[in-house]
Motif scaffolding. Structure first.
Motif, PDB file in Angstrom:
ATOM      1  N   ASP A 201       0.821  -1.202   0.000  1.00 34.46           N
ATOM      2  CA  ASP A 201       0.000   0.000   0.000  1.00 34.46           C
ATOM      3  C   ASP A 201       0.861   1.261   0.000  1.00 34.46           C
ATOM      4  O   ASP A 201       0.557   2.229  -0.704  1.00 34.46           O
ATOM      5  CB  ASP A 201      -0.928  -0.002   1.220  1.00 34.46           C
ATOM      6  CG  ASP A 201      -1.748   1.268   1.294  1.00 34.46           C
ATOM      7  OD1 ASP A 201      -2.632   1.450   0.440  1.00 34.46           O
ATOM      8  OD2 ASP A 201      -1.496   2.087   2.188  1.00 34.46           O
ATOM      9  N   LEU A 202       1.938   1.272   0.773  1.00 38.46           N
ATOM     10  CA  LEU A 202       2.809   2.450   0.810  1.00 38.46           C
ATOM     11  C   LEU A 202       3.452   2.710  -0.543  1.00 38.46           C
ATOM     12  O   LEU A 202       3.539   3.858  -0.994  1.00 38.46           O
ATOM     13  CB  LEU A 202       3.880   2.277   1.885  1.00 38.46           C
ATOM     14  CG  LEU A 202       3.492   2.658   3.310  1.00 38.46           C
ATOM     15  CD1 LEU A 202       4.620   2.301   4.272  1.00 38.46           C
ATOM     16  CD2 LEU A 202       3.173   4.139   3.411  1.00 38.46           C
ATOM     17  N   LEU A 203       3.921   1.652  -1.220  1.00 38.65           N
ATOM     18  CA  LEU A 203       4.594   1.854  -2.500  1.00 38.65           C
ATOM     19  C   LEU A 203       3.610   2.286  -3.587  1.00 38.65           C
ATOM     20  O   LEU A 203       3.915   3.181  -4.386  1.00 38.65           O
ATOM     21  CB  LEU A 203       5.324   0.580  -2.922  1.00 38.65           C
ATOM     22  CG  LEU A 203       6.176   0.713  -4.197  1.00 38.65           C
ATOM     23  CD1 LEU A 203       7.244   1.778  -4.030  1.00 38.65           C
ATOM     24  CD2 LEU A 203       6.826  -0.625  -4.561  1.00 38.65           C
ATOM     25  N   GLN A 204       2.413   1.673  -3.648  1.00 37.81           N
ATOM     26  CA  GLN A 204       1.456   2.073  -4.674  1.00 37.81           C
ATOM     27  C   GLN A 204       0.979   3.509  -4.463  1.00 37.81           C
ATOM     28  O   GLN A 204       0.556   4.172  -5.415  1.00 37.81           O
ATOM     29  CB  GLN A 204       0.268   1.110  -4.708  1.00 37.81           C
ATOM     30  CG  GLN A 204      -0.642   1.125  -3.487  1.00 37.81           C
ATOM     31  CD  GLN A 204      -1.668   2.231  -3.497  1.00 37.81           C
ATOM     32  OE1 GLN A 204      -2.071   2.705  -4.552  1.00 37.81           O
ATOM     33  NE2 GLN A 204      -2.077   2.658  -2.316  1.00 37.81           N
ATOM     34  N   ALA A 205       1.046   3.983  -3.216  1.00 43.31           N
ATOM     35  CA  ALA A 205       0.589   5.341  -2.937  1.00 43.31           C
ATOM     36  C   ALA A 205       1.550   6.403  -3.454  1.00 43.31           C
ATOM     37  O   ALA A 205       1.171   7.567  -3.576  1.00 43.31           O
ATOM     38  CB  ALA A 205       0.377   5.522  -1.434  1.00 43.31           C
ATOM     39  N   VAL A 206       2.799   6.020  -3.762  1.00 43.58           N
ATOM     40  CA  VAL A 206       3.791   7.017  -4.195  1.00 43.58           C
ATOM     41  C   VAL A 206       3.386   7.675  -5.517  1.00 43.58           C
ATOM     42  O   VAL A 206       3.205   8.901  -5.572  1.00 43.58           O
ATOM     43  CB  VAL A 206       5.191   6.389  -4.266  1.00 43.58           C
ATOM     44  CG1 VAL A 206       6.188   7.370  -4.891  1.00 43.58           C
ATOM     45  CG2 VAL A 206       5.666   5.976  -2.877  1.00 43.58           C
ATOM     46  N   PRO A 207       3.234   6.925  -6.623  1.00 44.96           N
ATOM     47  CA  PRO A 207       2.816   7.594  -7.862  1.00 44.96           C
ATOM     48  C   PRO A 207       1.408   8.166  -7.788  1.00 44.96           C
ATOM     49  O   PRO A 207       1.113   9.188  -8.416  1.00 44.96           O
ATOM     50  CB  PRO A 207       2.916   6.485  -8.923  1.00 44.96           C
ATOM     51  CG  PRO A 207       2.878   5.215  -8.160  1.00 44.96           C
ATOM     52  CD  PRO A 207       3.494   5.486  -6.837  1.00 44.96           C
ATOM     53  N   LEU A 208       0.532   7.531  -7.019  1.00 42.90           N
ATOM     54  CA  LEU A 208      -0.822   8.051  -6.844  1.00 42.90           C
ATOM     55  C   LEU A 208      -0.772   9.457  -6.246  1.00 42.90           C
ATOM     56  O   LEU A 208      -1.387  10.404  -6.763  1.00 42.90           O
ATOM     57  CB  LEU A 208      -1.611   7.101  -5.942  1.00 42.90           C
ATOM     58  CG  LEU A 208      -3.125   7.330  -5.703  1.00 42.90           C
ATOM     59  CD1 LEU A 208      -3.732   6.071  -5.102  1.00 42.90           C
ATOM     60  CD2 LEU A 208      -3.397   8.486  -4.771  1.00 42.90           C
ATOM     61  N   VAL A 209      -0.042   9.601  -5.144  1.00 42.79           N
ATOM     62  CA  VAL A 209       0.028  10.891  -4.454  1.00 42.79           C
ATOM     63  C   VAL A 209       0.785  11.914  -5.293  1.00 42.79           C
ATOM     64  O   VAL A 209       0.457  13.101  -5.294  1.00 42.79           O
ATOM     65  CB  VAL A 209       0.671  10.706  -3.064  1.00 42.79           C
ATOM     66  CG1 VAL A 209       0.955  12.048  -2.417  1.00 42.79           C
ATOM     67  CG2 VAL A 209      -0.244   9.892  -2.168  1.00 42.79           C
ATOM     68  N   TRP A 210       1.814  11.475  -6.020  1.00 41.69           N
ATOM     69  CA  TRP A 210       2.524  12.406  -6.907  1.00 41.69           C
ATOM     70  C   TRP A 210       1.562  13.009  -7.925  1.00 41.69           C
ATOM     71  O   TRP A 210       1.604  14.214  -8.200  1.00 41.69           O
ATOM     72  CB  TRP A 210       3.655  11.681  -7.625  1.00 41.69           C
ATOM     73  CG  TRP A 210       4.869  11.488  -6.776  1.00 41.69           C
ATOM     74  CD1 TRP A 210       5.103  12.006  -5.542  1.00 41.69           C
ATOM     75  CD2 TRP A 210       6.026  10.707  -7.106  1.00 41.69           C
ATOM     76  NE1 TRP A 210       6.321  11.590  -5.058  1.00 41.69           N
ATOM     77  CE2 TRP A 210       6.912  10.798  -5.997  1.00 41.69           C
ATOM     78  CE3 TRP A 210       6.391   9.931  -8.206  1.00 41.69           C
ATOM     79  CZ2 TRP A 210       8.140  10.143  -5.979  1.00 41.69           C
ATOM     80  CZ3 TRP A 210       7.620   9.292  -8.182  1.00 41.69           C
ATOM     81  CH2 TRP A 210       8.486   9.397  -7.089  1.00 41.69           C
ATOM     82  N   SER A 211       0.722  12.172  -8.517  1.00 41.55           N
ATOM     83  CA  SER A 211      -0.227  12.660  -9.512  1.00 41.55           C
ATOM     84  C   SER A 211      -1.210  13.654  -8.896  1.00 41.55           C
ATOM     85  O   SER A 211      -1.466  14.728  -9.458  1.00 41.55           O
ATOM     86  CB  SER A 211      -0.991  11.474 -10.128  1.00 41.55           C
ATOM     87  OG  SER A 211      -1.977  11.909 -11.033  1.00 41.55           O
ATOM     88  N   ALA A 212      -1.751  13.288  -7.723  1.00 43.27           N
ATOM     89  CA  ALA A 212      -2.695  14.191  -7.060  1.00 43.27           C
ATOM     90  C   ALA A 212      -2.008  15.477  -6.603  1.00 43.27           C
ATOM     91  O   ALA A 212      -2.580  16.574  -6.693  1.00 43.27           O
ATOM     92  CB  ALA A 212      -3.329  13.481  -5.865  1.00 43.27           C
ATOM     93  N   ALA A 213      -0.766  15.358  -6.106  1.00 46.09           N
ATOM     94  CA  ALA A 213      -0.031  16.538  -5.652  1.00 46.09           C
ATOM     95  C   ALA A 213       0.235  17.499  -6.804  1.00 46.09           C
ATOM     96  O   ALA A 213       0.113  18.724  -6.657  1.00 46.09           O
ATOM     97  CB  ALA A 213       1.282  16.127  -4.994  1.00 46.09           C
ATOM     98  N   LEU A 214       0.599  16.977  -7.971  1.00 44.23           N
ATOM     99  CA  LEU A 214       0.820  17.829  -9.138  1.00 44.23           C
ATOM    100  C   LEU A 214      -0.451  18.585  -9.497  1.00 44.23           C
ATOM    101  O   LEU A 214      -0.416  19.795  -9.802  1.00 44.23           O
ATOM    102  CB  LEU A 214       1.288  16.975 -10.325  1.00 44.23           C
ATOM    103  CG  LEU A 214       1.497  17.728 -11.648  1.00 44.23           C
ATOM    104  CD1 LEU A 214       2.578  18.793 -11.496  1.00 44.23           C
ATOM    105  CD2 LEU A 214       1.855  16.747 -12.774  1.00 44.23           C
ATOM    106  N   GLY A 215      -1.574  17.904  -9.446  1.00 43.14           N
ATOM    107  CA  GLY A 215      -2.840  18.570  -9.730  1.00 43.14           C
ATOM    108  C   GLY A 215      -3.139  19.682  -8.746  1.00 43.14           C
ATOM    109  O   GLY A 215      -3.610  20.763  -9.127  1.00 43.14           O
TER     110      GLY A 215
END
Length: 330
Positions: A201-215
């Motif tokens: 869960d921690l690793l899959q959250a990395v690109p997920l959060v990066w995408s949301a953070a960029l937005g």
């Protein structure tokens, strides 16, 4: 630019929970910012996601190095979550501040979190009752601590759909990268061990959060001062929590998960801090007493005892007739 040390301390404590259980970041960090520090909701969501984009890789790296990550699961989750996380930011902006939508999502998340916490407790009891006293004492009543990673068969389409829904919710509210996706992973992959559940869960959250953070940097209400305070506490906190999680017994992590699920659910329902604290204390005290009674009813000691039955490597039994000269063979 003013640096808030109290905010950094709160971020440190929340990040320990994130590293230990893989969840609680948005479900605890964003409410902490709005309730205790008076940060506007959109600013809290934006700043929390940007800080999480730096915090998550720290915890996931610890799990990745220790092999407690299912990379196939991570790939399919990210295939669904990364594009929808960015779209979630745009959808939140299209709906205005999205307060009504966020309220509905928070209630739904609260229900899902309570169901997940109850499911962990029920599965723990069924494993204890069916596994026999020996396994129950060894695993302290926790399910599937020794499940083999190879026993997990990845289901691509359902996993990608989970990622898509989770990414959309995270982009809109910053909540769900741990809590919502952990609930879904528990339902889809009941044989996934506790350590690998947290690491994945921690690793899959990395690109997920990066995408949301960029937005949110582009379209949200990002504030650097809030993010810096969060990072100052969250980076060491998530490192310590992840280190403890990768080394801790699976049973301990599952009970920590159940506790955080309950706490996050109460926060999603809007329970204030003091009643929530008393509710959690009552849950721990009552749960401990009830679990002790259930262990006794199943023929086990009230509390797990340290194992002393395993023979020492040097204490190999030998026949006296072979080694003791005082014994003469007949």
């Amino acid at each position: 630019m003013h640096f808030d040390y109290q905010m950094a301390l709160g971020s440190f404590l929340v990040a320990i929970v994130v590293g230990l259980t893989g969840m609680g970041g948005g479900a605890l960090m964003t409410p902490m910012l709005t309730v205790f520090f008076g940060v506007p909701p959109l600013t809290a969501v934006s700043s929390d996601l940007v800080s999480a984009a730096v915090m998550k890789p720290v915890g996931s790296l610890v799990h990745l190095r220790r092999g407690t990550v299912n990379l196939r699961l991570v790939a399919w989750l990210c295939a669904g979550s990364v594009p929808t996380a960015f779209c979630g930011v745009l959808l939140a902006r299209a709906l205005g501040h999205g307060s009504h939508v966020q309220d509905v999502i928070e209630i739904a998340l609260g229900v899902a979190l309570l169901i997940a916490a109850s499911g962990l407790v029920i599965r723990s009891y069924l494993t204890m009752a069916a596994g026999g006293p020996r396994r129950a004492a060894r695993a302290t009543g926790s399910p599937e601590d020794g499940a083999s990673p190879a026993a997990v068969s990845v289901r691509p389409i359902p996993t990608m759909l989970v990622g898509a829904v989770g990414g959309l919710v995270v982009g809109m509210t910053s909540v769900g990268s741990g809590s919502l996706i952990v609930v879904a992973l528990l339902a889809l992959y009941p044989k996934l061990t506790a350590n690998r559940l947290v690491g994945t869960d921690l690793l899959q959250a990395v690109p997920l959060v990066w995408s949301a953070a960029l937005g949110h940097i582009l379209f949200g209400d990002f504030q650097l001062s809030v993010t810096l305070a969060l990072l100052a506490g969250s980076i060491p906190g998530v490192f310590l929590g992840s280190l403890a999680s990768s080394r801790a017994p699976g049973g301990l992590i599952r009970w920590a998960l159940a506790f955080v699920l309950l706490a996050s659910a109460l926060k999603m329902f809007g329970v204030h801090t003091t009643p929530m604290a008393w509710a959690l204390i009552a849950a721990v005290a009552g749960g401990t007493a009830a679990w002790s009674l259930l262990r006794t009813w199943n023929g086990l000691p009230p509390f797990p005892l340290p194992r002393h039955d395993a023979p020492s490597p040097r204490a190999v039994p030998i026949r006296r007739s072979e080694k003791d000269p005082s014994v003469v063979p007949h």
